[in-house]
Design an enzyme around this catalytic site. Structure first.
Site, mmCIF file in Angstrom:
data_model
loop_
_atom_site.group_PDB
_atom_site.id
_atom_site.type_symbol
_atom_site.label_atom_id
_atom_site.label_comp_id
_atom_site.label_asym_id
_atom_site.label_seq_id
_atom_site.Cartn_x
_atom_site.Cartn_y
_atom_site.Cartn_z
ATOM 1 C CB VAL A 63 -0.961 -0.055 1.065
ATOM 2 C CG1 VAL A 63 -1.891 1.202 1.082
ATOM 3 C CG2 VAL A 63 -1.780 -1.178 1.115
ATOM 4 N N GLY B 263 -11.390 -0.992 1.961
ATOM 5 C CA GLY B 263 -10.367 -0.753 0.933
ATOM 6 C C GLY B 263 -10.701 0.449 0.168
ATOM 7 C CB ILE C 261 -15.805 1.104 -1.004
ATOM 8 C CG1 ILE C 261 -15.787 -0.333 -1.814
ATOM 9 C CG2 ILE C 261 -17.428 1.547 -1.001
ATOM 10 C CD1 ILE C 261 -16.529 -1.534 -1.084
ATOM 11 N N GLY D 133 -2.669 -16.084 -2.845
ATOM 12 C CA GLY D 133 -2.315 -14.956 -2.209
ATOM 13 C C GLY D 133 -3.308 -14.270 -1.298
ATOM 14 C CE LYS E 266 -11.420 -4.821 6.582
ATOM 15 N NZ LYS E 266 -11.340 -5.935 5.506
ATOM 16 N N GLY F 64 -5.911 -4.677 -1.837
ATOM 17 C CA GLY F 64 -5.190 -4.502 -2.953
ATOM 18 C C GLY F 64 -4.620 -3.090 -3.016
#
Lengths: 420, 420
Positions: B12, B127, B129, B180, B198, B295
């Site tokens: 990231v 992430g 959104i 992964g 979250k 991601g």
């Protein structure tokens, strides 16, 4: 405490006033201060309304009242609200509007006038969905590659019914009118104009591009038939009225039209009166926003979110998403240069040589066929339903013209764009 | 110009630095000024990284450098980043983090420390959104009735494969690890803990409620079998790992567990590694937010959106959504008092009287059956798959205990909650 005047106390205006009272406790906790709907401006004081705020028909008095902090414009129309909003901004009052037509025509002038005064309009696109918020603040790291939006609930309701229940266009239009989803004159919705107003707003935030409704391609859903739906089912498409903003190099396509969309895409799963907007950013990939695009309370929810933002931080983000010029390097793609895939419905004479003739006309126009269905219609006629590989709009228009002129095609060809 | 230090330059962190450079032109136009990734802090300076910013292993030097405006914390962990972030805030530096664990444990302390200094964390939930944005700014007019979120892509990928392709849990876990998507020790994902972190953040923004992971119900997807999937298919459900925040009067349920969700709900249509969060507000109704939950680039998109916000307006909205106390009147519902519908899978002896026995135990616990499927297993055993009407958690737990103790049930009963 912030004092709010509501100009136009219809369905949405009443909801704004009522929700500010009903949900006062949590709204105050979120905003940090009281948001008080102080007065409503109406044309007809005699009409009974379901609100408990003071009403007046003297708009000038309200605009000149220094104790009013925020003007909520819900009048409808274009030029009259433009004058009202302009005056409010010049008086230093913050403005919140749900008026998409006003913004479709005057957003850049209003940005100039507003300068550092808050001017917010979350409710103008897709009602209760915070899509302005998402695009203007949530996705700022991205070059937006495309936006595909179902932004008109009336059309989506009608198309969903046509597909799921096989109802014909005229029948479902009547039903939508009876249910209050469509107006007596439904053109603004079914003709794609409502969606176009919204698309122009999103196009500005995504690309900083200035365009007016008359500059862009707008087609409605009026010509969709059960044959088209048959094709959609055969090849696993849904049909949606889409507002599309799309970047190809430094050209921006802005267009509204019905489109075949692969059923497994999220946007194809948005059914009934609901709205959904899919945004593809070069870094985040696809995000999608779903919710009610209309209705008093849903729209008021977005109006009040803007009021809370203003209470919290005054002018927040730049009105149209850019602090500095950016769109200058981008230009609006000419309507005839749009590139996409196409579906054609051709009524043809049922005899040898027809297919060869059609294929040769398409070939000469540089169009190659991807999929085809032939369905007999009786009377020695057939429907030829076909889709093309990616083509240029002007080539398709030329092919349609030539097909229409040939004798083997017995009716004006129908065309629907395919987005996959 | 704002100077940014990135603490932790993994996937990231590298994306943040690289996107700030690659998309510099449009980001600058949106932010109104240049956002410069100035230095990255890493543990191991010898490791090769795909970034072109200066690197250091001296975190103290960076925290003490007055020219750095924003600290982006991407270290991972809880206590170490807490100390780092605290120090940065005390030095007056704005902070952006993607660290959900840090917030799950320390969000209210950080809110205290930050005061008027921007502290943002869009990337910590789902992430790419912009759900924090939607909930904290877009839906402020509403009392939130419920949030249902698919917030762990690993689990959603596995469940989607199990349902669509009939793959067993162990097989798909191995595949997810090879791809992964899942860690060598997958507990944090498949056990529901990642989703719980979250959920706690969203619970604060929706309700102002303070809770820690150990306070709430957390169940993972480890025990889902092909029998459960058969039941789901039979009754048109999908199975999703949901983070649920739900208000009942002044009690807030916060829970993470796999759930049967009717297939026609939007949240059930979120498949594969994607995330989706459905929010129901009392005024707007349902809105849903969909996109990539993980991601490097997608997460960095959210981190940079926060940086742009800070560049535009400094401290924007209150960190956890409330300017004034509100959550004090609300309390966290006791885990055992949760109310929902339940599915039970009972392996029973295939003989007369069994069904009567099961039904009588359920009846005595105050639980009534809604739907049932009986499937022979061979060996004179059957699976009894049943769903209940709305029941209270403690009653179900009591029934399960009693069923387990009776001889007609030959294996530990399995239970999955139903959300419809």
């Amino acid at each position: 405490m912030l004092k709010i005047a509501i100009i136009g106390v219809g369905t949405v205006g009443s909801s704004v006033a009522n929700i500010l009272k009903e949900n006062k406790e949590i709204i105050t906790a979120r905003a940090g201060r009281e948001l008080v709907p102080t007065i409503g401006v109406v044309n007809n004081l005699n009409k009974k309304r379901d609100v408990s705020i003071e009403l007046t028909d003297d708009i000038e008095k309200v605009l000149n009242d220094d104790s009013i902090d925020i003007i909520v414009e819900l009048m409808g129309g274009v030029e009259k609200p433009y004058e009202v909003v302009k005056k409010a901004l010049e008086k230093g009052k913050a403005v919140v509007t749900a008026n998409k037509a006003l913004l479709a025509y005057h957003r850049y002038e209003l940005e100039e006038i507003a300068k550092d005064i808050p001017f917010e309009y979350e409710a103008a696109v897709a009602g209760g969905i915070p899509i302005i918020n998402a695009l203007r603040e949530g996705l700022t790291a991205n070059n937006i590659q495309s936006i595909q939006g179902i932004m008109n609930g009336t059309c989506n309701y009608m198309l969903t019914k046509m597909i799921d229940e096989g109802v014909e266009y005229e029948t479902i239009l009547k039903e939508a009118q009876d249910l209050g989803y469509a107006e007596a004159d439904p053109t603004f919705d079914v003709g794609g104009f409502d969606a176009a107003h919204k698309l122009l707003i999103l196009g500005s935030i995504a690309y900083g591009i200035d365009a007016k409704p008359e500059d862009i391609l707008i087609e409605g859903i009026e010509n969709i038939t059960s044959y088209d739906i048959e094709f959609a089912k055969e090849f696993n498409y849904s049909i949606k009225l889409l507002g599309i903003a799309k970047r190809e190099d430094d050209n921006i396509e802005l267009r509204v039209h019905p489109a075949f969309v692969p059923k497994n895409q999220m946007i194809a799963k948005v059914d009934g009166v609901m709205n959904g907007i899919s945004v593809i950013g070069d870094k985040v990939g696809e995000t999608m926003y779903y919710g009610p695009g209309a209705g008093g309370d849903a729209t008021a929810s977005a109006v009040i979110a803007n009021i809370v933002d203003i209470a919290r931080r005054g002018k927040g983000s730049p009105m149209l998403g850019f602090e500095r010029s950016y769109g200058n390097k981008l230009s609006l793609q000419n309507k005839k240069e749009i590139k996409t895939k196409y579906y054609l419905r051709l009524e043809v004479a049922d005899k040898t040589g027809v297919l060869a003739k059609v294929a040769s006309i398409l070939g000469e126009c540089g169009i190659s066929i991807e999929k085809m269905l032939q369905k007999p219609l009786g009377n020695q006629k057939s429907n030829l339903l076909l889709s093309t590989h990616s083509s240029v709009e002007k080539d398709i228009l030329k092919a349609i013209e030539e097909l229409e002129n040939t004798k083997v095609v017995t009716q004006k060809p129908a065309m629907i764009r395919i987005e996959d």
